[in-house]
Design a protein around this motif. Structure first.
Motif, mmCIF file in Angstrom:
data_model
loop_
_atom_site.group_PDB
_atom_site.id
_atom_site.type_symbol
_atom_site.label_atom_id
_atom_site.label_comp_id
_atom_site.label_asym_id
_atom_site.label_seq_id
_atom_site.Cartn_x
_atom_site.Cartn_y
_atom_site.Cartn_z
ATOM 1 N N LYS A 1 -0.708 -0.633 -14.401
ATOM 2 C CA LYS A 1 -1.521 0.488 -14.885
ATOM 3 C C LYS A 1 -2.389 1.045 -13.762
ATOM 4 C CE LYS A 1 -1.858 -0.679 -19.796
ATOM 5 N NZ LYS A 1 -2.731 -1.162 -20.884
ATOM 6 N N GLY A 2 -2.405 2.358 -13.654
ATOM 7 C CA GLY A 2 -3.184 3.013 -12.613
ATOM 8 C C GLY A 2 -2.461 3.140 -11.296
ATOM 9 N N ARG A 3 -1.331 2.471 -11.144
ATOM 10 C CA ARG A 3 -0.569 2.536 -9.896
ATOM 11 C C ARG A 3 0.801 3.174 -10.090
ATOM 12 N NH1 ARG A 3 1.031 -2.007 -7.430
ATOM 13 N NH2 ARG A 3 1.144 -3.260 -9.348
ATOM 14 N N PHE A 4 1.430 2.922 -11.225
ATOM 15 C CA PHE A 4 2.770 3.434 -11.510
ATOM 16 C C PHE A 4 2.692 4.535 -12.560
ATOM 17 C CE2 PHE A 4 5.407 -0.652 -10.457
ATOM 18 C CZ PHE A 4 4.760 -0.737 -9.230
ATOM 19 N N THR A 5 3.599 5.496 -12.441
ATOM 20 C CA THR A 5 3.689 6.566 -13.429
ATOM 21 C C THR A 5 5.149 6.793 -13.801
ATOM 22 O OG1 THR A 5 1.733 7.673 -12.510
ATOM 23 C CG2 THR A 5 3.164 8.970 -13.959
ATOM 24 N N ILE A 6 5.424 6.757 -15.091
ATOM 25 C CA ILE A 6 6.773 7.043 -15.568
ATOM 26 C C ILE A 6 6.812 8.466 -16.089
ATOM 27 C CG2 ILE A 6 6.331 6.150 -17.905
ATOM 28 C CD1 ILE A 6 9.250 5.110 -17.874
ATOM 29 N N SER A 7 7.908 9.154 -15.806
ATOM 30 C CA SER A 7 8.076 10.514 -16.297
ATOM 31 C C SER A 7 9.549 10.740 -16.603
ATOM 32 C CB SER A 7 7.568 11.535 -15.272
ATOM 33 O OG SER A 7 8.289 11.431 -14.063
ATOM 34 N N ARG A 8 9.805 11.817 -17.340
ATOM 35 C CA ARG A 8 11.174 12.053 -17.785
ATOM 36 C C ARG A 8 11.464 13.538 -17.747
ATOM 37 N NH1 ARG A 8 13.334 9.987 -23.748
ATOM 38 N NH2 ARG A 8 15.432 10.876 -23.646
ATOM 39 N N ASP A 9 12.611 13.885 -17.196
ATOM 40 C CA ASP A 9 13.107 15.261 -17.206
ATOM 41 C C ASP A 9 14.268 15.275 -18.199
ATOM 42 O OD1 ASP A 9 14.393 17.695 -16.765
ATOM 43 O OD2 ASP A 9 13.793 17.744 -14.654
ATOM 44 N N VAL B 1 8.455 -5.288 -1.172
ATOM 45 C CA VAL B 1 7.166 -4.875 -0.616
ATOM 46 C C VAL B 1 6.713 -5.960 0.351
ATOM 47 C CG1 VAL B 1 4.817 -4.161 -1.113
ATOM 48 C CG2 VAL B 1 6.634 -3.701 -2.779
ATOM 49 N N SER B 2 6.575 -5.580 1.605
ATOM 50 C CA SER B 2 6.166 -6.537 2.630
ATOM 51 C C SER B 2 4.654 -6.519 2.811
ATOM 52 C CB SER B 2 6.861 -6.221 3.949
ATOM 53 O OG SER B 2 6.460 -4.961 4.414
ATOM 54 N N GLN C 1 7.255 6.578 -10.446
ATOM 55 C CA GLN C 1 6.491 6.745 -9.212
ATOM 56 C C GLN C 1 5.621 5.519 -9.040
ATOM 57 O OE1 GLN C 1 6.522 9.286 -6.841
ATOM 58 N NE2 GLN C 1 5.200 7.883 -5.690
ATOM 59 N N MET C 2 5.810 4.830 -7.937
ATOM 60 C CA MET C 2 5.087 3.589 -7.673
ATOM 61 C C MET C 2 4.194 3.776 -6.454
ATOM 62 S SD MET C 2 8.139 0.823 -8.372
ATOM 63 C CE MET C 2 9.103 1.338 -6.943
ATOM 64 N N ASN C 3 2.906 3.684 -6.660
ATOM 65 C CA ASN C 3 1.924 3.817 -5.589
ATOM 66 C C ASN C 3 1.164 2.515 -5.410
ATOM 67 O OD1 ASN C 3 2.601 6.579 -5.383
ATOM 68 N ND2 ASN C 3 1.064 7.141 -6.911
ATOM 69 N N SER C 4 0.512 2.393 -4.265
ATOM 70 C CA SER C 4 -0.300 1.194 -3.975
ATOM 71 C C SER C 4 0.496 -0.080 -4.235
ATOM 72 C CB SER C 4 -1.574 1.201 -4.824
ATOM 73 O OG SER C 4 -2.340 2.363 -4.591
ATOM 74 N N LEU C 5 1.696 -0.104 -3.716
ATOM 75 C CA LEU C 5 2.575 -1.238 -3.974
ATOM 76 C C LEU C 5 2.036 -2.511 -3.366
ATOM 77 C CD1 LEU C 5 5.929 0.640 -3.551
ATOM 78 C CD2 LEU C 5 5.328 -0.745 -5.543
ATOM 79 N N LYS C 6 2.320 -3.608 -4.064
ATOM 80 C CA LYS C 6 1.871 -4.926 -3.648
ATOM 81 C C LYS C 6 3.079 -5.845 -3.472
ATOM 82 C CE LYS C 6 -2.190 -4.454 -6.658
ATOM 83 N NZ LYS C 6 -2.944 -5.065 -7.796
ATOM 84 N N PRO C 7 2.942 -6.881 -2.670
ATOM 85 C CA PRO C 7 4.068 -7.817 -2.545
ATOM 86 C C PRO C 7 4.527 -8.367 -3.895
ATOM 87 C CG PRO C 7 2.497 -8.205 -0.786
ATOM 88 C CD PRO C 7 1.874 -7.173 -1.696
ATOM 89 N N GLY D 1 0.797 -1.223 0.000
ATOM 90 C CA GLY D 1 0.000 0.000 0.000
ATOM 91 C C GLY D 1 0.822 1.262 0.000
ATOM 92 N N GLY D 2 2.107 1.138 0.234
ATOM 93 C CA GLY D 2 2.983 2.298 0.277
ATOM 94 C C GLY D 2 3.453 2.721 -1.098
ATOM 95 N N SER D 3 4.354 3.711 -1.095
ATOM 96 C CA SER D 3 4.858 4.296 -2.337
ATOM 97 C C SER D 3 6.375 4.399 -2.320
ATOM 98 C CB SER D 3 4.273 5.696 -2.542
ATOM 99 O OG SER D 3 2.866 5.667 -2.647
ATOM 100 N N LEU D 4 6.939 4.360 -3.502
ATOM 101 C CA LEU D 4 8.364 4.607 -3.703
ATOM 102 C C LEU D 4 8.528 5.328 -5.035
ATOM 103 C CD1 LEU D 4 10.178 1.250 -2.781
ATOM 104 C CD2 LEU D 4 10.380 3.420 -1.561
ATOM 105 N N ARG D 5 9.607 6.093 -5.149
ATOM 106 C CA ARG D 5 9.939 6.712 -6.429
ATOM 107 C C ARG D 5 11.357 6.329 -6.799
ATOM 108 N NH1 ARG D 5 10.290 12.908 -8.715
ATOM 109 N NH2 ARG D 5 12.237 12.943 -7.525
ATOM 110 N N LEU D 6 11.476 5.736 -7.958
ATOM 111 C CA LEU D 6 12.781 5.387 -8.497
ATOM 112 C C LEU D 6 13.261 6.483 -9.443
ATOM 113 C CD1 LEU D 6 12.222 1.618 -9.395
ATOM 114 C CD2 LEU D 6 12.882 2.636 -7.197
ATOM 115 N N SER D 7 14.554 6.714 -9.428
ATOM 116 C CA SER D 7 15.172 7.678 -10.337
ATOM 117 C C SER D 7 16.288 7.001 -11.115
ATOM 118 C CB SER D 7 15.749 8.867 -9.570
ATOM 119 O OG SER D 7 14.759 9.544 -8.838
ATOM 120 N N CYS D 8 16.495 7.470 -12.327
ATOM 121 C CA CYS D 8 17.569 6.926 -13.167
ATOM 122 C C CYS D 8 18.191 8.092 -13.926
ATOM 123 C CB CYS D 8 17.009 5.903 -14.133
ATOM 124 S SG CYS D 8 18.208 5.312 -15.364
#
Length: 120
Positions: free
Chosen positions: A64-72, A118-119, A81-87, A15-22
């Motif tokens: 779909k509906g939980r993750f969002t990819i974006s680019r600068d 994800v626990s 951006q990862m929301n509503s994470l599941k195990p 249920g938590g969120s994380l944001r990955l960067s590359c």
């Protein structure tokens, strides 16, 4: 060549969120598309999300509906951006860049991977 450095993985509860960067360096100007893949233990690497140079995006059905990819583009950085994470999202996440050599060859660069756990 293009070099990719990922950050942002870690341990999070369901249920938590994380944001990955590359962040890309090197021939970053030659990058066309960027994306995120993941590989869970005992499974093949799979596409999670991708973003083309024009901004078009595509996602795996499972995110779909939980993750969002974006680019600068100015920062040569792509985010996930990862929301509503599941195990079931637990995996090593890899950044990918498709870029072109001086001769027009399409090449792929990969990051070193970042672990997302994800626990339940």
């Amino acid at each position: 060549q293009v070099q990719l450095v990922e950050s942002g993985g870690g341990l999070v509860q369901a249920g938590g969120s994380l944001r990955l960067s590359c962040a890309a360096s090197g021939r970053a100007f030659s990058i066309n598309a960027m994306g995120w893949y993941r590989q869970a233990p005992g499974k093949q690497r799979e596409l999670v999300a991708a973003i083309a140079g024009g901004g078009n995006t595509n996602y795996a059905d499972s995110v779909k509906g939980r993750f969002t990819i974006s680019r600068d583009i100015a920062k040569n950085t792509v985010y996930l951006q990862m929301n509503s994470l599941k195990p079931g999202d637990t995996a090593v996440y890899y950044c990918n860049a498709r870029y072109y050599s001086d001769y027009g060859d399409a090449l792929d660069a990969w990051g070193q991977g970042t672990l997302v756990t994800v626990s339940s």
